[in-house]
Design a protein around this motif. Structure first.
Motif, PDB file in Angstrom:
ATOM      1  N   VAL A 110       4.062   4.511   4.773  1.00 35.09           N
ATOM      2  CA  VAL A 110       3.293   4.257   5.994  1.00 35.09           C
ATOM      3  C   VAL A 110       2.620   2.887   5.917  1.00 35.09           C
ATOM      4  O   VAL A 110       2.693   2.094   6.855  1.00 35.09           O
ATOM      5  N   TYR A 111       1.964   2.587   4.806  1.00 31.76           N
ATOM      6  CA  TYR A 111       1.188   1.349   4.615  1.00 31.76           C
ATOM      7  C   TYR A 111       2.018   0.111   4.935  1.00 31.76           C
ATOM      8  O   TYR A 111       1.575  -0.771   5.663  1.00 31.76           O
ATOM      9  N   LYS A 112       3.234   0.063   4.420  1.00 34.00           N
ATOM     10  CA  LYS A 112       4.043  -1.156   4.564  1.00 34.00           C
ATOM     11  C   LYS A 112       4.415  -1.444   6.019  1.00 34.00           C
ATOM     12  O   LYS A 112       4.707  -2.589   6.364  1.00 34.00           O
ATOM     13  N   THR A 113       4.365  -0.446   6.895  1.00 35.22           N
ATOM     14  CA  THR A 113       4.720  -0.671   8.297  1.00 35.22           C
ATOM     15  C   THR A 113       3.639  -1.453   9.054  1.00 35.22           C
ATOM     16  O   THR A 113       3.886  -1.898  10.178  1.00 35.22           O
ATOM     17  N   TYR A 114       2.481  -1.634   8.462  1.00 38.09           N
ATOM     18  CA  TYR A 114       1.369  -2.323   9.111  1.00 38.09           C
ATOM     19  C   TYR A 114       1.326  -3.822   8.833  1.00 38.09           C
ATOM     20  O   TYR A 114       0.457  -4.525   9.353  1.00 38.09           O
ATOM     21  N   PHE A 115       2.253  -4.307   8.018  1.00 33.49           N
ATOM     22  CA  PHE A 115       2.232  -5.718   7.640  1.00 33.49           C
ATOM     23  C   PHE A 115       3.596  -6.348   7.847  1.00 33.49           C
ATOM     24  O   PHE A 115       4.625  -5.677   7.722  1.00 33.49           O
ATOM     25  N   ALA A 116       3.588  -7.648   8.135  1.00 32.14           N
ATOM     26  CA  ALA A 116       4.839  -8.390   8.231  1.00 32.14           C
ATOM     27  C   ALA A 116       5.476  -8.417   6.839  1.00 32.14           C
ATOM     28  O   ALA A 116       4.772  -8.523   5.826  1.00 32.14           O
ATOM     29  N   GLU A 117       6.783  -8.294   6.794  1.00 30.78           N
ATOM     30  CA  GLU A 117       7.507  -8.298   5.512  1.00 30.78           C
ATOM     31  C   GLU A 117       7.124  -9.531   4.685  1.00 30.78           C
ATOM     32  O   GLU A 117       7.117 -10.650   5.189  1.00 30.78           O
ATOM     33  N   GLY A 118       6.768  -9.302   3.441  1.00 27.41           N
ATOM     34  CA  GLY A 118       6.392 -10.384   2.543  1.00 27.41           C
ATOM     35  C   GLY A 118       4.974 -10.888   2.724  1.00 27.41           C
ATOM     36  O   GLY A 118       4.568 -11.831   2.058  1.00 27.41           O
ATOM     37  N   ARG A 119       4.190 -10.280   3.606  1.00 32.46           N
ATOM     38  CA  ARG A 119       2.821 -10.722   3.880  1.00 32.46           C
ATOM     39  C   ARG A 119       1.828  -9.597   3.557  1.00 32.46           C
ATOM     40  O   ARG A 119       0.924  -9.302   4.331  1.00 32.46           O
ATOM     41  N   PHE A 120       2.026  -8.962   2.415  1.00 30.24           N
ATOM     42  CA  PHE A 120       1.157  -7.862   2.006  1.00 30.24           C
ATOM     43  C   PHE A 120      -0.065  -8.396   1.265  1.00 30.24           C
ATOM     44  O   PHE A 120       0.059  -9.317   0.458  1.00 30.24           O
ATOM     45  N   PRO A 121      -1.245  -7.806   1.504  1.00 32.32           N
ATOM     46  CA  PRO A 121      -2.420  -8.189   0.704  1.00 32.32           C
ATOM     47  C   PRO A 121      -2.188  -7.830  -0.764  1.00 32.32           C
ATOM     48  O   PRO A 121      -1.410  -6.911  -1.072  1.00 32.32           O
ATOM     49  N   ALA A 122      -2.876  -8.521  -1.666  1.00 29.99           N
ATOM     50  CA  ALA A 122      -2.890  -8.097  -3.065  1.00 29.99           C
ATOM     51  C   ALA A 122      -3.467  -6.689  -3.070  1.00 29.99           C
ATOM     52  O   ALA A 122      -4.252  -6.323  -2.192  1.00 29.99           O
ATOM     53  N   ARG A 123      -3.073  -5.859  -4.050  1.00 31.12           N
ATOM     54  CA  ARG A 123      -3.492  -4.469  -3.967  1.00 31.12           C
ATOM     55  C   ARG A 123      -3.576  -3.810  -5.340  1.00 31.12           C
ATOM     56  O   ARG A 123      -2.833  -4.142  -6.246  1.00 31.12           O
ATOM     57  N   ALA A 124      -4.481  -2.861  -5.437  1.00 28.89           N
ATOM     58  CA  ALA A 124      -4.567  -1.961  -6.578  1.00 28.89           C
ATOM     59  C   ALA A 124      -4.574  -0.544  -6.018  1.00 28.89           C
ATOM     60  O   ALA A 124      -5.058  -0.314  -4.914  1.00 28.89           O
ATOM     61  N   ALA A 125      -4.014   0.392  -6.774  1.00 31.74           N
ATOM     62  CA  ALA A 125      -4.016   1.797  -6.353  1.00 31.74           C
ATOM     63  C   ALA A 125      -4.266   2.663  -7.572  1.00 31.74           C
ATOM     64  O   ALA A 125      -3.763   2.369  -8.661  1.00 31.74           O
ATOM     65  N   PHE A 126      -5.045   3.710  -7.379  1.00 29.53           N
ATOM     66  CA  PHE A 126      -5.290   4.639  -8.484  1.00 29.53           C
ATOM     67  C   PHE A 126      -5.602   6.026  -7.955  1.00 29.53           C
ATOM     68  O   PHE A 126      -5.996   6.192  -6.811  1.00 29.53           O
ATOM     69  N   GLY A 127      -5.414   7.010  -8.815  1.00 33.42           N
ATOM     70  CA  GLY A 127      -5.760   8.376  -8.483  1.00 33.42           C
ATOM     71  C   GLY A 127      -7.255   8.560  -8.601  1.00 33.42           C
ATOM     72  O   GLY A 127      -7.881   8.026  -9.511  1.00 33.42           O
ATOM     73  N   ALA A 128      -7.833   9.308  -7.671  1.00 36.32           N
ATOM     74  CA  ALA A 128      -9.272   9.544  -7.661  1.00 36.32           C
ATOM     75  C   ALA A 128      -9.531  11.011  -7.350  1.00 36.32           C
ATOM     76  O   ALA A 128      -8.812  11.625  -6.570  1.00 36.32           O
ATOM     77  N   ASN A 129     -10.552  11.539  -7.942  1.00 36.87           N
ATOM     78  CA  ASN A 129     -10.912  12.929  -7.730  1.00 36.87           C
ATOM     79  C   ASN A 129     -12.145  12.993  -6.838  1.00 36.87           C
ATOM     80  O   ASN A 129     -13.133  12.313  -7.084  1.00 36.87           O
ATOM     81  N   GLY A 130     -12.076  13.787  -5.782  1.00 39.83           N
ATOM     82  CA  GLY A 130     -13.257  14.015  -4.961  1.00 39.83           C
ATOM     83  C   GLY A 130     -13.547  12.931  -3.945  1.00 39.83           C
ATOM     84  O   GLY A 130     -14.677  12.471  -3.859  1.00 39.83           O
ATOM     85  N   LEU A 131     -12.569  12.507  -3.164  1.00 45.36           N
ATOM     86  CA  LEU A 131     -12.823  11.548  -2.096  1.00 45.36           C
ATOM     87  C   LEU A 131     -13.676  12.208  -1.011  1.00 45.36           C
ATOM     88  O   LEU A 131     -13.670  13.436  -0.854  1.00 45.36           O
ATOM     89  N   ALA A 132     -14.389  11.397  -0.246  1.00 40.27           N
ATOM     90  CA  ALA A 132     -15.296  11.891   0.791  1.00 40.27           C
ATOM     91  C   ALA A 132     -14.582  12.840   1.758  1.00 40.27           C
ATOM     92  O   ALA A 132     -13.430  12.614   2.126  1.00 40.27           O
ATOM     93  N   VAL A 133     -15.260  13.882   2.150  1.00 36.15           N
ATOM     94  CA  VAL A 133     -14.849  14.938   3.086  1.00 36.15           C
ATOM     95  C   VAL A 133     -13.451  15.500   2.798  1.00 36.15           C
ATOM     96  O   VAL A 133     -12.758  15.964   3.696  1.00 36.15           O
TER      97      VAL A 133
END
Length: 149
Positions: free
Chosen positions: A114-137
């Motif tokens: 889903v995320y990649k559909t929001y940006f022009a190809e090759g124009r993605f922000p730098a990014r980090a991703a990780f698993g988290a326990n207990g996100l809000a709501v």
């Protein structure tokens, strides 16, 4: 590029950074995405840098999460980020860095679909991703971002 040009560019960069470090923060709340009674700003602007608070896949103005699991929440997160940026005269193209928190890191691929559909190809922000326990709501995903004007 001459040595003098390099020195001028370096001096210009230092001056721009010094100006930004002394800029007064501007605290922004459009009321377009999150309820306005939460104890944080939707965005803070310092100089030319925009810091967006973490967004979850809530339906605008509520804390009710979008339906559809990780895909539905991711779409709503991205729409919320876009709405917040637009409310302050910016767009997704202004993002330079995003941090993604997933309740289940195993959903990283579904998030990316889903995320990649929001940006022009090759124009993605730098990014980090990780698993988290207990996100809000009970959210499946939260994304915070940094942008540049």
């Amino acid at each position: 590029m001459t040595k003098t040009t390099k020195r001028l560019l370096a001096a210009s960069a230092v001056l721009a950074l010094a100006t930004q470090l002394h800029a007064e923060p501007e605290f922004l709340n459009s009321g377009s995405v999150l309820p306005t009674n939460l104890p944080f700003s939707e965005a803070v602007v310092v100089g030319e840098t925009v810091y967006l608070s973490g967004q979850i896949g809530n339906m605008p103005g509520t804390l009710t999460l979008a339906e559809g699991g990780i895909a539905g929440e991711t779409k709503q997160v991205m729409e919320n980020i876009k709405t917040s940026l637009n409310a302050h005269g910016l767009g997704l193209e202004n993002l330079v860095k995003c941090t993604v928190m997933l309740a289940d890191i195993g959903e990283w691929g579904a998030f990316n679909d889903v995320y990649k559909t929001y940006f022009a190809e090759g124009r993605f922000p730098a990014r980090a991703a990780f698993g988290a326990n207990g996100l809000a709501v009970g959210a499946r995903v939260e994304v915070d971002c940094v942008g540049a004007k």
